[in-house]
Design a protein around this motif. Sequence first.
Motif, PDB file in Angstrom:
ATOM      1  N   ASP A   1      42.973  39.979  32.826  1.00 41.41           N
ATOM      2  CA  ASP A   1      42.681  39.373  31.522  1.00 41.41           C
ATOM      3  C   ASP A   1      42.070  37.988  31.685  1.00 41.41           C
ATOM      4  N   GLU A   2      42.559  37.241  32.666  1.00 40.97           N
ATOM      5  CA  GLU A   2      42.051  35.896  32.899  1.00 40.97           C
ATOM      6  C   GLU A   2      40.624  35.915  33.457  1.00 40.97           C
ATOM      7  N   LEU A   3      40.329  36.932  34.276  1.00 38.17           N
ATOM      8  CA  LEU A   3      39.072  36.942  35.010  1.00 38.17           C
ATOM      9  C   LEU A   3      37.936  37.728  34.353  1.00 38.17           C
ATOM     10  N   LYS A   4      38.252  38.552  33.362  1.00 38.56           N
ATOM     11  CA  LYS A   4      37.236  39.490  32.879  1.00 38.56           C
ATOM     12  C   LYS A   4      36.000  38.820  32.281  1.00 38.56           C
ATOM     13  N   ASN A   5      36.135  37.601  31.815  1.00 42.13           N
ATOM     14  CA  ASN A   5      34.975  36.898  31.260  1.00 42.13           C
ATOM     15  C   ASN A   5      34.322  35.947  32.265  1.00 42.13           C
ATOM     16  N   GLN A   6      34.821  35.944  33.488  1.00 41.53           N
ATOM     17  CA  GLN A   6      34.257  35.101  34.533  1.00 41.53           C
ATOM     18  C   GLN A   6      33.044  35.786  35.167  1.00 41.53           C
ATOM     19  N   HIS A   7      32.205  34.982  35.797  1.00 37.02           N
ATOM     20  CA  HIS A   7      31.088  35.556  36.558  1.00 37.02           C
ATOM     21  C   HIS A   7      31.664  36.381  37.710  1.00 37.02           C
ATOM     22  N   PRO A   8      31.026  37.498  38.069  1.00 40.45           N
ATOM     23  CA  PRO A   8      31.521  38.319  39.171  1.00 40.45           C
ATOM     24  C   PRO A   8      31.781  37.542  40.459  1.00 40.45           C
ATOM     25  N   ILE A   9      31.011  36.506  40.706  1.00 35.79           N
ATOM     26  CA  ILE A   9      31.243  35.701  41.906  1.00 35.79           C
ATOM     27  C   ILE A   9      32.631  35.088  41.882  1.00 35.79           C
ATOM     28  N   GLU A  10      33.102  34.681  40.717  1.00 36.70           N
ATOM     29  CA  GLU A  10      34.435  34.080  40.619  1.00 36.70           C
ATOM     30  C   GLU A  10      35.523  35.125  40.810  1.00 36.70           C
ATOM     31  N   ILE A  11      35.253  36.355  40.407  1.00 36.35           N
ATOM     32  CA  ILE A  11      36.214  37.437  40.632  1.00 36.35           C
ATOM     33  C   ILE A  11      36.323  37.726  42.126  1.00 36.35           C
ATOM     34  N   ILE A  12      35.175  37.749  42.790  1.00 32.69           N
ATOM     35  CA  ILE A  12      35.174  37.930  44.242  1.00 32.69           C
ATOM     36  C   ILE A  12      35.881  36.767  44.919  1.00 32.69           C
ATOM     37  N   ARG A  13      35.622  35.557  44.443  1.00 33.73           N
ATOM     38  CA  ARG A  13      36.262  34.377  45.031  1.00 33.73           C
ATOM     39  C   ARG A  13      37.779  34.475  44.927  1.00 33.73           C
ATOM     40  N   TRP A  14      38.259  34.926  43.762  1.00 31.95           N
ATOM     41  CA  TRP A  14      39.700  35.107  43.593  1.00 31.95           C
ATOM     42  C   TRP A  14      40.229  36.086  44.646  1.00 31.95           C
ATOM     43  N   GLY A  15      39.529  37.200  44.818  1.00 28.03           N
ATOM     44  CA  GLY A  15      39.981  38.193  45.779  1.00 28.03           C
ATOM     45  C   GLY A  15      40.032  37.665  47.199  1.00 28.03           C
TER      46      GLY A  15
END
Length: 252
Positions: free
Chosen positions: A31-45
């Motif tokens: 829920d927190e990440l779904k509106n983030q740029h995909p790069i930020e989702i990858i960064r989280w991972g």
Amino acid sequence: MNKSSTSQAVLHDRSDKETKWEPERLKRVADELKNQHPIEIIRWGVEQIGVSSITLACSFGYEDVALVDMVMKVNPEVDIFYLDTELLFEETYQVRDQLSERYQKDFIRVSSVLTVEEQASEYGPELWKRDPNLCCRLRKVEPLKKNLQGYQGWITGIRREQSITRAHAEVVEWDDSFGLVKLNPLAFWKTDQVWSYIREHGIPYNPLHDQNYPSIGCFPCTRPVKPGEDPRAGRWAGFTKTECGLHNSPVK
């Protein structure tokens, strides 16, 4: 990209190993990440799962070449692998080589324990024409399962827009089939957004995409899509099958 809009309490919550990937936590993260740029989702991972514990599955389709670029921007040490069924289009191998040269990155080849010839000897010739599910299991699903055993998370090019079977994908979720965290950074992106990213960054892509192949798999089981057809209609034409089993079927 505005990182400040991302809840640090959620993104940097380091729970005990036993509870780190509980469904409720992953739902909060998604829920927190779904509106983030995909790069930020990858960064989280990469930050939360670990650079040596997460991997990108790359088919060298247009979603995945965009993800290769994004992963390399986050951390070029992330493993990137591809499933070599030995039945891929020549253009697919060419894109692999172009990306490898551009990013100075070796892609990990993952393949079946059976060559195509050995499979034909054991199961009969052209198994894909008679039992595509079995062929996919032998050449894709089982090799993937074996490869993922060495990781705690994997990144895929799944998008909700691709098909009804993917319409509920989250950017972060638990993969029951393989027992690890699954990141779908492009889940909420539209086709035009992916292509805009590819063109903006000059990323090599498979020329078959310009010949009405929106989804590219093995050459015996992939055809061009006609105007008005579902983007995945060109996969396993003549069968009700729309997935190879990597993203919708538990593997035990």
